[in-house]
Motif scaffolding. Structure first.
Motif, mmCIF file in Angstrom:
data_model
loop_
_atom_site.group_PDB
_atom_site.id
_atom_site.type_symbol
_atom_site.label_atom_id
_atom_site.label_comp_id
_atom_site.label_asym_id
_atom_site.label_seq_id
_atom_site.Cartn_x
_atom_site.Cartn_y
_atom_site.Cartn_z
ATOM 1 N N UNK A 95 -42.303 -9.497 -40.114
ATOM 2 C CA UNK A 95 -41.562 -9.808 -38.888
ATOM 3 C C UNK A 95 -42.340 -9.334 -37.659
ATOM 4 N N UNK A 96 -42.972 -8.160 -37.760
ATOM 5 C CA UNK A 96 -43.768 -7.632 -36.648
ATOM 6 C C UNK A 96 -44.969 -8.534 -36.372
ATOM 7 N N UNK A 102 -45.681 -14.646 -31.635
ATOM 8 C CA UNK A 102 -44.791 -15.274 -30.636
ATOM 9 C C UNK A 102 -45.025 -14.698 -29.246
ATOM 10 N N UNK A 103 -45.261 -13.387 -29.181
ATOM 11 C CA UNK A 103 -45.438 -12.745 -27.878
ATOM 12 C C UNK A 103 -46.655 -13.276 -27.149
ATOM 13 N N UNK A 104 -47.690 -13.616 -27.898
ATOM 14 C CA UNK A 104 -48.918 -14.066 -27.239
ATOM 15 C C UNK A 104 -49.087 -15.584 -27.259
ATOM 16 N N UNK A 124 -47.522 -7.937 -22.724
ATOM 17 C CA UNK A 124 -46.845 -8.896 -23.613
ATOM 18 C C UNK A 124 -46.551 -8.286 -24.975
ATOM 19 N N UNK A 125 -47.474 -7.498 -25.476
ATOM 20 C CA UNK A 125 -47.355 -6.988 -26.838
ATOM 21 C C UNK A 125 -46.611 -5.657 -26.917
ATOM 22 N N UNK A 126 -46.616 -4.896 -25.835
ATOM 23 C CA UNK A 126 -45.990 -3.572 -25.881
ATOM 24 C C UNK A 126 -44.544 -3.599 -26.387
ATOM 25 N N UNK A 127 -43.693 -4.515 -25.922
ATOM 26 C CA UNK A 127 -42.318 -4.520 -26.449
ATOM 27 C C UNK A 127 -42.272 -4.712 -27.965
ATOM 28 N N UNK A 158 -57.646 -8.789 -31.979
ATOM 29 C CA UNK A 158 -58.323 -10.080 -31.870
ATOM 30 C C UNK A 158 -57.648 -10.965 -30.829
ATOM 31 N N UNK A 159 -56.334 -10.965 -30.847
ATOM 32 C CA UNK A 159 -55.606 -11.776 -29.871
ATOM 33 C C UNK A 159 -55.881 -11.250 -28.463
#
Length: 185
Positions: A95-96, A102-104, A124-127, A158-159
């Motif tokens: 899920x993570x 999805x966040x990126x 974007x990724x912190x939450x 990588x993202x």
């Protein structure tokens, strides 16, 4: 010997022989009831995962009984959805990973300002990292293999470097399986 009088037939109604209680078969499930059951099952699974995130963040040694109670379900209901604690934790890791993707997914294209791009990525990724921070703690125990957390962090890095999420996931999967990258990104 005395003779008995002949019996005359009575007009009483005949009772049918006793039969076990018969219930009509249940109606065939309709697509509406089936979809409602699926929706309920998905909602229950989501409640269990949400409770697992909360309980494992509060106490990484939380038992399935604790998670079930926090989700408002019986322990056996947790087992309907997950084979055990390890399967539940692995589902949180999956899920993570999906949440990172999805966040990126809507991230803007990289710009010449790499510092600003990295800042946008972190914001974007912190939450997602905050929501799943318990996975780091679980990796120290035996619930989640450290390699799985490494995989998630590598994917995120990588993202952050500008690799498309699908390409990043494919590269991480390949490296994990073979130990070496297939070629340049």
């Amino acid at each position: 010997m005395t003779s008995r009088p002949a019996r005359t037939p009575t007009t009483r109604p005949r009772r049918s022989p006793a039969r076990p209680h018969e219930t009509p078969p249940p109606p065939a499930p309709t697509s509406t009831s089936t979809s409602a059951q699926r929706r309920d099952a998905r909602a229950t699974r989501a409640r269990i995962l949400d409770a697992a995130r909360r309980e494992l963040t509060r106490d990484p040694d939380s038992r399935l009984e604790d998670i079930a109670a926090a989700a408002g379900v019986a322990r056996r209901t947790v087992y309907v959805h997950f084979a055990g604690r390890a399967a539940l934790v692995e589902c949180l890791a999956a899920e993570a990973a999906e949440a990172i993707r999805r966040a990126v997914a809507g991230a803007p294209a990289p710009t010449p300002d790499a510092v600003a791009d990295l800042a946008r990525f972190v914001l974007m990724v912190w939450p997602v990292g905050d929501r799943y921070r318990t996975l780091m703690r679980l990796a120290r125990g035996q619930d989640l293999a450290p390699a799985r957390v490494d995989e998630l962090l590598t994917l995120a890095a990588l993202i952050a470097a500008g690799v498309a999420p699908d390409t990043a996931a494919a590269k991480v999967d390949h490296v994990r399986k073979t130990g070496s990258p297939p070629g340049p990104v």
